[in-house]
Design a protein around this motif. Structure first.
Motif, PDB file in Angstrom:
ATOM      1  N   SER A  95      30.858  41.623  46.833  1.00  0.00           N
ATOM      2  CA  SER A  95      30.676  42.212  45.518  1.00  0.00           C
ATOM      3  C   SER A  95      31.524  41.496  44.476  1.00  0.00           C
ATOM      4  O   SER A  95      32.612  40.995  44.761  1.00  0.00           O
ATOM      5  CB  SER A  95      31.037  43.697  45.549  1.00  0.00           C
ATOM      6  N   LYS A  96      31.034  41.492  43.243  1.00  0.00           N
ATOM      7  CA  LYS A  96      31.743  40.846  42.148  1.00  0.00           C
ATOM      8  C   LYS A  96      32.563  41.838  41.323  1.00  0.00           C
ATOM      9  O   LYS A  96      33.294  41.439  40.415  1.00  0.00           O
ATOM     10  CB  LYS A  96      30.754  40.127  41.241  1.00  0.00           C
ATOM     11  N   GLN A  97      32.444  43.128  41.633  1.00  0.00           N
ATOM     12  CA  GLN A  97      33.200  44.152  40.912  1.00  0.00           C
ATOM     13  C   GLN A  97      33.960  45.014  41.914  1.00  0.00           C
ATOM     14  O   GLN A  97      33.451  45.340  42.985  1.00  0.00           O
ATOM     15  CB  GLN A  97      32.256  45.018  40.073  1.00  0.00           C
ATOM     16  N   ASN A  98      35.183  45.376  41.571  1.00  0.00           N
ATOM     17  CA  ASN A  98      36.035  46.147  42.461  1.00  0.00           C
ATOM     18  C   ASN A  98      35.535  47.586  42.606  1.00  0.00           C
ATOM     19  O   ASN A  98      35.041  48.186  41.655  1.00  0.00           O
ATOM     20  CB  ASN A  98      37.471  46.165  41.933  1.00  0.00           C
ATOM     21  N   THR A  99      35.698  48.111  43.816  1.00  0.00           N
ATOM     22  CA  THR A  99      35.288  49.475  44.144  1.00  0.00           C
ATOM     23  C   THR A  99      36.410  50.161  44.908  1.00  0.00           C
ATOM     24  O   THR A  99      37.063  49.544  45.761  1.00  0.00           O
ATOM     25  CB  THR A  99      34.015  49.478  45.004  1.00  0.00           C
ATOM     26  N   ILE A 100      36.635  51.440  44.616  1.00  0.00           N
ATOM     27  CA  ILE A 100      37.635  52.239  45.329  1.00  0.00           C
ATOM     28  C   ILE A 100      36.956  53.478  45.886  1.00  0.00           C
ATOM     29  O   ILE A 100      36.158  54.122  45.201  1.00  0.00           O
ATOM     30  CB  ILE A 100      38.802  52.639  44.400  1.00  0.00           C
ATOM     31  N   SER A 101      37.273  53.812  47.127  1.00  0.00           N
ATOM     32  CA  SER A 101      36.745  55.005  47.779  1.00  0.00           C
ATOM     33  C   SER A 101      37.916  55.814  48.319  1.00  0.00           C
ATOM     34  O   SER A 101      38.783  55.270  49.019  1.00  0.00           O
ATOM     35  CB  SER A 101      35.801  54.614  48.927  1.00  0.00           C
TER      36      SER A 101
END
Length: 606
Positions: A517-523
């Protein structure tokens, strides 16, 4: 999550190569064009031709010689399709209560036959009789119904046997009625409607026409059926409106109550078999499909309201479920009860569409595109279903009730505002060969490039049997409360490259994006209840994304362009800190195993 199935739905991708020589059916003949103001192929304006001009819509339902989308700019309407004041014309007046022979009129008992081109004004009551139009191949016959009542117990009350075109005009402040009892014949041909035409048929004006079709269809044309005005109240034992070549509605108000289909076009040739609605109001209550086209459907303006099969909570009926079939006492198959159905392409570019259907509300056996308008759906199965591609460019779509909200092999959202409520999956990419369909193996994709997408589901939120890609837009998903499904799910690569994403749901089958992915994600793991407000804030207290959760949740997954590595982000539930996580990579926080992908349409409403 749903197990894969081999044949829960038929995925028929029909493409027909245009015949090298099209057979011209019916009684219309080819004439030379005398004048035309047809629009260019890129225009959305329907052309209006002069009264004597021939129609030039040979590509109305075709694309490069194959069955494809209806091209609105190619759909011509002649001036005579629209209402014209007849008071200054030379007319022949016929009192149906005591009909007499005149120029162009023959009378035999209770049968009135019109034999020449012209304008005929019908008034009075014809009890158990018939009006026949049997004119020349190039003759235009106009019937002006001035409070006329025509009833027939043996055949079709109005029968256009031969002409180039028949126009039925409904003057202002008039109300006429046509009623049949049985399906009549003309030699070997069945006259399957109360108003039956073997040639082009147009209806115009501002008056009212009541059609009581107790035997079969309400109004049928074996060529094109056009409606440009009037108030039509149609009650039919089978289908309401049938135009074998095409049905075109430009204006007027049409009310249909049908024991079969509401509106139907049946030719499978590349420039025929389509339904076009470009204005007016159409209200349909049908026991089978609301609108059914053997090729394509285009809605560009107007108001369309459909209830099919008793609505989303209606009972499925049995009979002959073949495309376009009527109920059969010998075949025990489920009847088709879709709202709007097309074999090749279903396109909505404008207008308002409201559908309440027992089966899919909007259905195409190939492609579907929504590029404008407002759509409100209640479905006992899928809200919008395409066997091949479903593309949303613009418009407003609200799926209030469904088993699955949007379903196709290739599902792309480029814009618009979409709100989906589903008892199973919200968006489902399925139907390729890998999951029992007839498409290319592994071709299932969900791609979100723009728009605003809100999903509230009991199954998987966004579920692809192939790739799931979010490149832009705003996506909020309220996923399942049970651990057997996930907020996001795919069998291929899940990437978030842009946009604003917020998902709340269960943790058991959690699926997070890949590091490609090119965008950061937080779960993060955190709990909340239905009605709680979820907010994500950065270290400075700025709110990055927020929403009200419609259901309980144990996980929050979020991604925005503002999430940067090394910064800490906090999730608040009703203003109270619930979880905090520092971004140390493209994907950070809780991860899960994901689910097993969804098959087509295997769900039980809850």
């Amino acid at each position: 999550m749903k197990p894969n199935r081999l044949s829960m739905k038929k995925h028929t991708l029909r493409f027909a190569v245009i015949l090298s020589a099209l057979i011209l059916a019916g009684c219309a003949s080819t004439q030379s064009t005398t004048s035309s103001t047809s629009a260019s192929s890129t225009s959305s304006t329907v052309s209006t031709e002069e009264s004597g001009a021939d129609e030039t819509d040979s590509t109305g339902g075709a694309m490069n010689g194959t069955i494809g989308s209806v091209i609105e700019a190619n759909l011509s309407f002649k001036n005579k399709d629209f209402y014209i004041d007849y008071s200054t014309e030379d007319t022949v007046k016929i009192d149906l209560s005591a009909p007499k022979e005149a120029d162009g009129v023959k009378v035999s008992g209770s049968t009135v036959t019109i034999t020449e081109a012209g304008t005929y004004v019908l008034s009075g009551t014809l009890t158990d009789g018939q009006v026949i139009i049997d004119a020349g191949d190039e003759d235009d016959v106009r019937l002006v119904l001035e409070n006329a009542s025509i009833t027939c117990t043996t055949t079709a009350p109005i029968y256009a046997k031969n002409a180039d075109k028949v126009i039925i005009s409904l003057p202002e402040n008039t109300e006429s009625t046509v009623t049949d009892t049985v399906t009549g014949t003309d030699g070997n041909d069945a006259l399957t409607a109360a108003i039956f035409a073997k040639c082009d048929l147009s209806v115009n004006g501002t008056g009212t026409l009541n059609v009581n079709a107790n035997a079969n269809n309400g109004i049928t044309s074996e060529d094109k059926l056009k409606i440009t005005g009037g108030v039509l109240n149609i009650t039919s034992a089978d289908d309401g409106l049938v135009g074998k070549d095409a049905v075109r509605i430009k204006d007027g108000t049409v009310h249909i109550t049908a024991s079969g289909n509401g509106i139907k076009s049946t030719k499978s040739e590349a420039d025929k078999g389509y339904v076009y609605i470009g204005g007016g109001t159409v209200n349909i209550t049908a026991e089978q499909d609301g609108i059914q086209a053997e090729t394509s459907v285009l809605i560009s303006a107007g108001e369309v309201n459909v209830t099919a099969g008793g609505g989303a909570n209606g009972e499925q009926k049995t009979g002959n479920a073949m495309f376009g079939g009527a109920q059969s006492t010998t075949t025990d198959e489920t009847l088709s009860t879709k709202g709007i159905k097309a074999e090749a392409a279903l396109d909505i570019t404008g207008g308002t569409v409201t559908v309440d259907s027992a089966d899919d509300s909007l259905h195409s056996n190939d492609s579907m595109t929504v590029s404008g308008g407002g759509i409100t759906i209640k479905s006992g199965d899928d809200g919008l279903h395409a066997d091949n591609t479903l593309t949303i460019e613009d418009g407003t779509i609200v799926v209030e009730e469904s088993c699955e909200g949007l379903e196709a092999i290739d599902l792309t959202i480029n814009g618009g505002t979409i709100d989906v409520t589903a008892s199973d999956d919200g968006l489902n990419a399925t139907g390729s060969a890998v999951d029992g369909g007839f498409g290319t193996e592994g071709a299932d994709t969900i791609t979100v490039n723009g728009g605003t997408l809100t999903v509230n589901v009991s199954g998987d939120g966004l579920d692809s049997n192939g790739a799931l890609t979010i490149n832009g837009g705003t996506v909020y998903v309220s996923g399942p409360t049970g651990d057997g499904n996930g907020t996001f799910d795919c069998d291929g690569v899940f990437t978030i490259n842009g946009g604003v994403v917020l998902g709340t749901g269960s943790s058991g089958m959690l699926k997070t994006p890949t590091t490609d992915s090119k965008q950061n994600t937080i779960s993060v793991s955190c709990t909340g209840s239905a009605g709680d407000t979820v907010e994500v804030k950065d270290a400075d207290g700025n709110t990055l994304v927020s929403a009200v959760a419609p259901k309980n949740f144990t996980n929050v997954t979020f991604s925005t362009p503002d999430i940067t590595e090394g910064e800490t982000y906090t999730v608040y539930v009703n203003g109270t800190e619930a979880a905090s996580e520092t971004c140390s990579g493209v994907v950070r926080g809780a991860t899960g195993m994901g689910s097993f992908g969804g098959g087509p349409g295997n769900c039980v409403k809850i």
